[in-house]
Scaffold this active site. Structure first.
Site, mmCIF file in Angstrom:
data_model
loop_
_atom_site.group_PDB
_atom_site.id
_atom_site.type_symbol
_atom_site.label_atom_id
_atom_site.label_comp_id
_atom_site.label_asym_id
_atom_site.label_seq_id
_atom_site.Cartn_x
_atom_site.Cartn_y
_atom_site.Cartn_z
ATOM 1 N N ASP A 1 0.878 -1.167 0.000
ATOM 2 C CA ASP A 1 0.000 0.000 0.000
ATOM 3 C C ASP A 1 0.916 1.217 0.000
ATOM 4 O OD1 ASP A 1 -1.667 2.136 0.521
ATOM 5 O OD2 ASP A 1 -2.762 1.150 2.137
ATOM 6 N N SER B 1 -0.946 12.997 -15.344
ATOM 7 C CA SER B 1 -2.255 13.217 -15.952
ATOM 8 C C SER B 1 -2.258 14.597 -16.607
ATOM 9 C CB SER B 1 -3.350 13.162 -14.877
ATOM 10 O OG SER B 1 -4.594 13.632 -15.380
ATOM 11 N N TYR C 1 -7.683 16.071 -6.825
ATOM 12 C CA TYR C 1 -6.948 15.249 -7.794
ATOM 13 C C TYR C 1 -6.011 16.103 -8.635
ATOM 14 C CZ TYR C 1 -6.025 11.917 -11.547
ATOM 15 O OH TYR C 1 -5.411 11.093 -12.455
ATOM 16 N N LYS D 1 -1.836 15.969 -8.955
ATOM 17 C CA LYS D 1 -1.110 15.737 -10.199
ATOM 18 C C LYS D 1 -0.218 16.931 -10.567
ATOM 19 C CE LYS D 1 -2.377 11.546 -11.035
ATOM 20 N NZ LYS D 1 -1.370 10.450 -11.008
#
Length: 245
Positions: free
Chosen positions: A64, A145, A160, A164
């Site tokens: 993890d 991304s 998010y 990124k």
């Protein structure tokens, strides 16, 4: 890819989607692949979709990346069993479909940043240490991304885009540090647009978007790894035809 035959590639988030596609491609290309994932049984499943020889080169290891002790344990085992890391693909990432300002569960923000940013940084440190100690001209690849270069109007994607953007900055920081250290290790950021994976299925009207396939990103990884030692691809942005953000 000939120079990577028999070398060790570690892929985070290898249980599905982009990570799974990369794991299969690198095993087919002759690399020894260690797929890190919380769901190791899904990495083991990938062997059924590979030729016998390639399947023998794919290994699953529970990890993890949001937990420092889990990352440390995984890389210690890789050192013991495989003598080190030659290629690292930081693919693990999550999206939390909540509003940044309105959701009361602050832990979701921590989980996202711990996975997308801190996990990537920690895995990179472990891999670079292995490469440096063995004088290996390795390669670290971040699956970033397009959200790392702009902020689209998807408010429910929470932090998010921020995570990124951090990956974009970390990539440049790593490149600067490697240059100062005189290292021959390469670092590359690959920034896809929307990819047809589990991570986007919860998006509202996601089927309306043009999408890439996971295999498209795996091919991009093969491309950047296949460049000559003196060539470094800094940033590779890949979008499906017709994407409007």
């Amino acid at each position: 890819m000939e120079r990577w035959a028999g070398k060790v590639a570690v892929i985070t988030g290898a249980s599905s989607g982009i990570g799974a596609a990369i794991a299969k491609q690198l095993a087919n290309a002759g690399m020894v692949v260690i797929g890190l994932a919380r769901r190791v049984e899904r990495v083991e499943e990938l062997k059924k979709h590979l030729p016998v020889e390639a399947a023998s080169r794919l290994h699953a290891l529970k990890c993890d990346v949001s937990k420092e002790e889990s990352v440390s344990s995984a890389f210690e085992e890789i050192q013991r069993k495989f003598s080190g890391v030659d290629v690292l693909v930081n693919n693990a990432g999550i999206v939390k479909h909540t509003l940044l300002l309105c959701d009361d569960d602050f832990q979701q923000l921590r989980d996202l940043m711990d996975t997308n940013v801190m996990g990537l940084a920690l895995c990179s440190r472990k891999a670079f240490k292995s490469m440096k100690e063995r004088c290996v001209a390795g390669h670290i690849i971040h699956i970033n991304s397009v959200a790392g270069h702009t902020v689209s109007n998807f408010p429910h994607m929470n932090m998010y885009a921020a995570s990124k953007h951090a990956v974009t900055a970390i990539t440049e920081t790593m490149r600067n540090e490697m240059r100062e250290l005189g290292s021959k290790v390469k670092v590359t950021s690959i920034s896809p647009g929307v990819v047809k994976t589990e991570i986007v299925r919860g998006l509202h009207s996601s089927e309306e978007f043009p999408m890439l396939e996971s295999e498209d990103i795996a091919q991009a990884v093969l491309y950047v790894l296949g460049t000559p030692p003196h060539v470094q691809v800094h940033e590779l942005i890949i979008k499906p035809v017709g994407e409007n953000f």
